[in-house]
Design a protein around this motif. Structure first.
Motif, PDB file in Angstrom:
ATOM      1  N   ALA A 500       0.821  -1.214   0.000  1.00 43.68           N
ATOM      2  CA  ALA A 500       0.000   0.000   0.000  1.00 43.68           C
ATOM      3  C   ALA A 500       0.853   1.261   0.000  1.00 43.68           C
ATOM      4  O   ALA A 500       0.389   2.346  -0.344  1.00 43.68           O
ATOM      5  N   LEU A 501       2.117   1.141   0.406  1.00 44.53           N
ATOM      6  CA  LEU A 501       2.984   2.322   0.496  1.00 44.53           C
ATOM      7  C   LEU A 501       3.592   2.717  -0.850  1.00 44.53           C
ATOM      8  O   LEU A 501       4.205   3.767  -0.977  1.00 44.53           O
ATOM      9  N   ILE A 502       3.438   1.840  -1.835  1.00 45.21           N
ATOM     10  CA  ILE A 502       4.072   2.134  -3.130  1.00 45.21           C
ATOM     11  C   ILE A 502       3.301   3.218  -3.870  1.00 45.21           C
ATOM     12  O   ILE A 502       2.075   3.153  -4.012  1.00 45.21           O
ATOM     13  N   GLU A 503       4.009   4.223  -4.305  1.00 43.85           N
ATOM     14  CA  GLU A 503       3.426   5.231  -5.185  1.00 43.85           C
ATOM     15  C   GLU A 503       4.470   5.591  -6.230  1.00 43.85           C
ATOM     16  O   GLU A 503       5.598   5.090  -6.171  1.00 43.85           O
ATOM     17  N   GLU A 504       4.124   6.436  -7.139  1.00 39.25           N
ATOM     18  CA  GLU A 504       4.988   6.762  -8.273  1.00 39.25           C
ATOM     19  C   GLU A 504       6.409   7.145  -7.825  1.00 39.25           C
ATOM     20  O   GLU A 504       6.598   8.044  -7.003  1.00 39.25           O
ATOM     21  N   GLY A 505       7.382   6.439  -8.314  1.00 42.78           N
ATOM     22  CA  GLY A 505       8.787   6.823  -8.121  1.00 42.78           C
ATOM     23  C   GLY A 505       9.450   6.320  -6.851  1.00 42.78           C
ATOM     24  O   GLY A 505      10.640   6.564  -6.634  1.00 42.78           O
ATOM     25  N   VAL A 506       8.699   5.628  -5.967  1.00 44.71           N
ATOM     26  CA  VAL A 506       9.321   5.138  -4.727  1.00 44.71           C
ATOM     27  C   VAL A 506      10.375   4.077  -5.080  1.00 44.71           C
ATOM     28  O   VAL A 506      10.073   3.118  -5.791  1.00 44.71           O
ATOM     29  N   PRO A 507      11.626   4.247  -4.602  1.00 42.27           N
ATOM     30  CA  PRO A 507      12.624   3.235  -4.934  1.00 42.27           C
ATOM     31  C   PRO A 507      12.383   1.920  -4.190  1.00 42.27           C
ATOM     32  O   PRO A 507      12.171   1.916  -2.980  1.00 42.27           O
ATOM     33  N   VAL A 508      12.437   0.832  -4.940  1.00 42.37           N
ATOM     34  CA  VAL A 508      12.386  -0.513  -4.345  1.00 42.37           C
ATOM     35  C   VAL A 508      13.661  -1.228  -4.786  1.00 42.37           C
ATOM     36  O   VAL A 508      13.889  -1.410  -5.986  1.00 42.37           O
ATOM     37  N   ILE A 509      14.475  -1.568  -3.820  1.00 40.93           N
ATOM     38  CA  ILE A 509      15.747  -2.220  -4.131  1.00 40.93           C
ATOM     39  C   ILE A 509      15.588  -3.702  -3.821  1.00 40.93           C
ATOM     40  O   ILE A 509      15.327  -4.071  -2.668  1.00 40.93           O
ATOM     41  N   ALA A 510      15.696  -4.526  -4.834  1.00 41.78           N
ATOM     42  CA  ALA A 510      15.465  -5.963  -4.638  1.00 41.78           C
ATOM     43  C   ALA A 510      16.780  -6.726  -4.729  1.00 41.78           C
ATOM     44  O   ALA A 510      17.573  -6.502  -5.635  1.00 41.78           O
ATOM     45  N   VAL A 511      16.992  -7.587  -3.741  1.00 41.70           N
ATOM     46  CA  VAL A 511      18.198  -8.415  -3.704  1.00 41.70           C
ATOM     47  C   VAL A 511      17.819  -9.749  -4.339  1.00 41.70           C
ATOM     48  O   VAL A 511      16.966 -10.474  -3.822  1.00 41.70           O
ATOM     49  N   ILE A 512      18.436 -10.051  -5.454  1.00 37.25           N
ATOM     50  CA  ILE A 512      17.972 -11.174  -6.282  1.00 37.25           C
ATOM     51  C   ILE A 512      18.695 -12.477  -5.931  1.00 37.25           C
ATOM     52  O   ILE A 512      19.927 -12.515  -5.902  1.00 37.25           O
ATOM     53  N   PRO A 513      17.928 -13.543  -5.681  1.00 37.78           N
ATOM     54  CA  PRO A 513      18.548 -14.836  -5.355  1.00 37.78           C
ATOM     55  C   PRO A 513      19.323 -15.397  -6.554  1.00 37.78           C
ATOM     56  O   PRO A 513      19.152 -14.937  -7.684  1.00 37.78           O
ATOM     57  N   THR A 514      20.133 -16.402  -6.287  1.00 43.72           N
ATOM     58  CA  THR A 514      20.839 -17.063  -7.387  1.00 43.72           C
ATOM     59  C   THR A 514      20.084 -18.313  -7.824  1.00 43.72           C
ATOM     60  O   THR A 514      20.302 -18.816  -8.916  1.00 43.72           O
ATOM     61  N   GLU A 515      19.221 -18.815  -6.962  1.00 44.90           N
ATOM     62  CA  GLU A 515      18.545 -20.080  -7.285  1.00 44.90           C
ATOM     63  C   GLU A 515      17.277 -19.803  -8.090  1.00 44.90           C
ATOM     64  O   GLU A 515      16.457 -18.960  -7.695  1.00 44.90           O
ATOM     65  N   GLU A 516      17.151 -20.567  -9.188  1.00 44.80           N
ATOM     66  CA  GLU A 516      16.130 -20.251 -10.186  1.00 44.80           C
ATOM     67  C   GLU A 516      14.712 -20.163  -9.610  1.00 44.80           C
ATOM     68  O   GLU A 516      13.968 -19.227  -9.908  1.00 44.80           O
ATOM     69  N   ALA A 517      14.374 -21.132  -8.767  1.00 44.28           N
ATOM     70  CA  ALA A 517      13.003 -21.160  -8.240  1.00 44.28           C
ATOM     71  C   ALA A 517      12.700 -19.863  -7.481  1.00 44.28           C
ATOM     72  O   ALA A 517      11.592 -19.317  -7.561  1.00 44.28           O
ATOM     73  N   LEU A 518      13.697 -19.366  -6.783  1.00 50.91           N
ATOM     74  CA  LEU A 518      13.492 -18.141  -6.009  1.00 50.91           C
ATOM     75  C   LEU A 518      13.476 -16.924  -6.928  1.00 50.91           C
ATOM     76  O   LEU A 518      12.726 -15.965  -6.701  1.00 50.91           O
ATOM     77  N   VAL A 519      14.300 -16.962  -7.976  1.00 47.09           N
ATOM     78  CA  VAL A 519      14.330 -15.833  -8.917  1.00 47.09           C
ATOM     79  C   VAL A 519      12.937 -15.635  -9.508  1.00 47.09           C
ATOM     80  O   VAL A 519      12.412 -14.518  -9.554  1.00 47.09           O
ATOM     81  N   ASN A 520      12.306 -16.746  -9.901  1.00 47.13           N
ATOM     82  CA  ASN A 520      10.984 -16.628 -10.516  1.00 47.13           C
ATOM     83  C   ASN A 520       9.986 -15.973  -9.572  1.00 47.13           C
ATOM     84  O   ASN A 520       9.149 -15.181  -9.982  1.00 47.13           O
ATOM     85  N   LYS A 521      10.116 -16.302  -8.292  1.00 46.99           N
ATOM     86  CA  LYS A 521       9.178 -15.704  -7.321  1.00 46.99           C
ATOM     87  C   LYS A 521       9.421 -14.206  -7.179  1.00 46.99           C
ATOM     88  O   LYS A 521       8.497 -13.410  -7.104  1.00 46.99           O
ATOM     89  N   ILE A 522      10.684 -13.827  -7.125  1.00 43.00           N
ATOM     90  CA  ILE A 522      10.955 -12.406  -6.878  1.00 43.00           C
ATOM     91  C   ILE A 522      10.639 -11.564  -8.116  1.00 43.00           C
ATOM     92  O   ILE A 522      10.280 -10.385  -8.010  1.00 43.00           O
ATOM     93  N   ILE A 523      10.709 -12.196  -9.312  1.00 42.98           N
ATOM     94  CA  ILE A 523      10.306 -11.469 -10.531  1.00 42.98           C
ATOM     95  C   ILE A 523       8.839 -11.032 -10.377  1.00 42.98           C
ATOM     96  O   ILE A 523       8.462  -9.905 -10.675  1.00 42.98           O
ATOM     97  N   TYR A 524       8.041 -11.952  -9.851  1.00 42.05           N
ATOM     98  CA  TYR A 524       6.635 -11.643  -9.672  1.00 42.05           C
ATOM     99  C   TYR A 524       6.462 -10.461  -8.701  1.00 42.05           C
ATOM    100  O   TYR A 524       5.693  -9.540  -8.944  1.00 42.05           O
TER     101      TYR A 524
END
Ligand code: F6R
Length: 598
Positions: A500-524
């Protein structure tokens, strides 16, 4: 949260060494400062509001053979010249500096006033010096008088006291840190070893409840037992740290220097994996069927959470992570047969020390992972290991975080397979080289990101699995030194409210896993926030392609070591954002490095 230091020597001239010691302690607080110098027949006291440089730099003072000093972080009494230490007796012949907080001083102050003592400050500390003055007037020697004064007060203290009638510094400690440095024809005291590295590498560590007399010729130690002083024999220990580690070494800030030191520390850890074998075996055999509670605060807590992941995934062991300040309320189940593993850079965090005192009282065994030699945590633990990161001066923990994570990885691996040493060495060497090779480039990219997010009011960090704590750490770094509101979340949890806190331009920094199954989840998860206007920045392995507005590509060896590699760009983003905003990353407002109050 103050720093204290003292020097007594045969030859005259202590001021410049004393000021250096105090400057080395400024990470403990820097709102006011002062010194007392013994000029033989009288004491000279100079104090004021501000840093050591502001109060004492460039001031010409008479110098002597003995002095004590203090850098303050106000707890009792506001920030004022009167409340700055040292505090002096009515006759001005005794001066005293104190780190800690005293209980029950108000009543004693009224009693002392009624007996004619004049108080010049609102501090708890001043009570001690008047009580000592009374003792000396009654004919007690300084150490007995100090001991009697302290026995009338509760709370915590590390004190150093000088008088115009002696060449000795009298010190005492209880629940606040104090070390004694050994020199040649001179001896010293300070809140930690780092303060005295320009003078010595030999130290005697005091235990809680001990007092000492420090003269140029030697030291004598006593312990208070049932109201009486018993003499204690204790040898000196040599520390590995060297004075060069206390310098910025050409960097603009300690924080940047410490970020750049990380690959070298990892290499050192790789070379010394063997050092952790005995500790890991001891921890494994202490554990048997009991609970393992990891206890820590702040950044060390995030390292502890990653430690829990290692214990589960690498060693197949169940553990829990408890916030140190919450430990008293969340540890009712702990008792005999259980083990507490404390993780702390300083080894002096009051919440951590209180937690392990409670754990010990409940019958649990205490092991710890520490950075600072001789710190209280090492004295209170059954066994401990060092993370070998060297002194960390920047208030924001950086190199000690990655060193803690690496040490937890080593320990968890050794606990599950005592022959994993060679593999660990190779893993850590590779991680070290990959960070070393990409450091400059990461810093440049982080600077560009900093320019994009510096005007933001909020920033969010998302991570999954082992990098959920990495995301928490990224957010902590950014908020504490740039003052931008930042929160870290488990990426999957984000949709349960924070979205609910997301609005235009708010930075979201995502730390991406190396394991494929987790990558697919974080893409979502990334698509979700982007669809709502977030500006997404991914900290990610080079080969992954993601829906993000900005990418920082990090060479990551595998999921298990990824928090170490990912911590670096997150630290750099925080650093550059603070610098872009004109903040001093080494000394964030309201914060001191060693939090010695609960
Ligand atoms: C944040 C930071 C603090 C400390 C915390 C615990 O950058 O440095 O959150 O991690 O105060 O300190 P230690 O590890 O000394 O127990």
């Amino acid at each position: 949260m103050c720093g204290i230091a003292g020097i007594t020597r045969r030859r005259a001239g202590v001021l410049s060494d004393l000021l250096k010691a105090l400057k080395n302690l400024e990470y403990r607080g820097y709102d006011s400062a002062g010194v007392a110098i013994s000029l033989g027949s009288r004491l000279l006291v100079r104090k004021g509001v501000g840093t050591i440089d502001q109060v004492l730099g460039g001031v010409s003072l008479e110098d002597g053979r003995m002095g004590i000093g203090h850098t303050r972080w106000a707890t009792h009494g506001g920030v004022s010249v009167e409340n700055a230490h040292p505090h002096t007796s009515c006759d001005g012949r005794i001066a005293l500096v104190h780190n800690g907080t005293l209980d029950g001083f108000e009543r004693l102050r009224e009693e002392l006033r009624a007996r004619g003592h004049v108080f010049k400050s609102d501090t708890d500390t001043e009570v001690i010096v008047h009580l000592v003055e009374e003792g000396i007037e009654e004919g007690l020697d300084p150490i007995s008088s100090l001991s009697r004064a302290l026995s009338e007060l509760g709370g915590s203290y590390a004190v150093a006291m000088i008088s115009a009638d002696s060449d000795s510094i009298f010190v005492a400690r209880y629940k606040s840190p104090l070390v004694i440095g050994i020199g040649n024809g001179e001896n010293y005291c300070a809140s930690d070893v780092a303060a005295l590295l320009h003078l010595t590498r030999e130290f005697v560590f005091l235990e809680d409840g001990e007092l000492a007399e420090i003269s140029p010729e030697g030291i004598r130690i006593w312990r208070m037992v049932g109201g009486k002083l018993e003499s204690v024999n204790r040898g000196a220990e040599r520390v590995e740290w060297v004075p060069q580690q206390m310098e910025k070494g050409g960097y603009e800030h300690f924080m940047m220097k410490e970020i750049f030191e990380q690959p070298h520390i990892l290499r050192k850890l790789a070379e010394t994996v063997e050092y952790y074998v005995k500790f890991s075996e001891g921890l494994r055999s202490a554990l048997k069927d009991g609970w393992l509670s990891i206890v820590a605060a702040g950044t060390s807590l995030h390292a502890g959470m990653i430690g829990k992941y290692y214990l589960s995934r690498v060693s197949g062991l169940r553990s829990e992570v408890v916030i140190a300040s919450e430990f008293p309320e969340w540890s009712h189940h702990l008792g005999k047969g259980d083990v507490v593993l404390a993780v702390s850079q300083s080894g002096e965090t009051a919440d951590v020390l209180e937690a392990i005192r409670i754990a010990r009282d409940r019958g649990a065994r205490v092991f710890s992972i520490v950075n600072v030699p001789g710190s209280t945590l090492t004295r209170l633990s059954e066994d401990y290991v060092f993370i070998q990161a060297g002194p960390e001066i920047g208030v924001a923990a950086t190199k000690t975080f990655t060193a803690q994570v690496a040490v937890l990885y080593i320990i968890a691996s050794l606990m599950s397979d005592s022959d994993s040493g060679v593999r660990l060495m190779r893993d850590l060497e590779v991680v070290s080289e990959e960070i070393l090779g990409s450091m400059e480039g990461l810093s440049e990219e982080a600077r560009n990101v900093a320019k994009l997010i510096r005007m933001s009011k909020h920033a969010f960090f998302l991570g999954r699995g082992i990098n959920y704590p990495t995301a928490l750490e990224g957010a902590l770094k950014l908020k504490e030194i740039s003052y931008i509101h930042a929160e870290g979340y488990a990426a999957g949890e984000y949709k349960h409210g924070p979205l609910a806190l997301i609005e235009e331009g708010v930075p979201v920094i995502a730390v991406i896993p190396t394991e494929e199954a987790l990558v697919n989840k974080i893409i979502y998860n990334l698509m979700e926030v982007r669809a709502r206007g977030a500006f997404t920045i991914t900290v990610q392995p080079p080969e992954v392609s993601l829906p993000s507005d900005r990418e920082i590509r990090v060479r990551v060896r595998d999921e298990l070591t990824s928090p170490i590699a990912y911590a670096v760009p997150l630290q750099l983003i925080a650093y550059h954002t603070a610098v872009e905003l004109g903040r001093n990353p080494d000394k964030p407002r309201n914060l001191a490095k060693s939090v010695t109050v609960e």
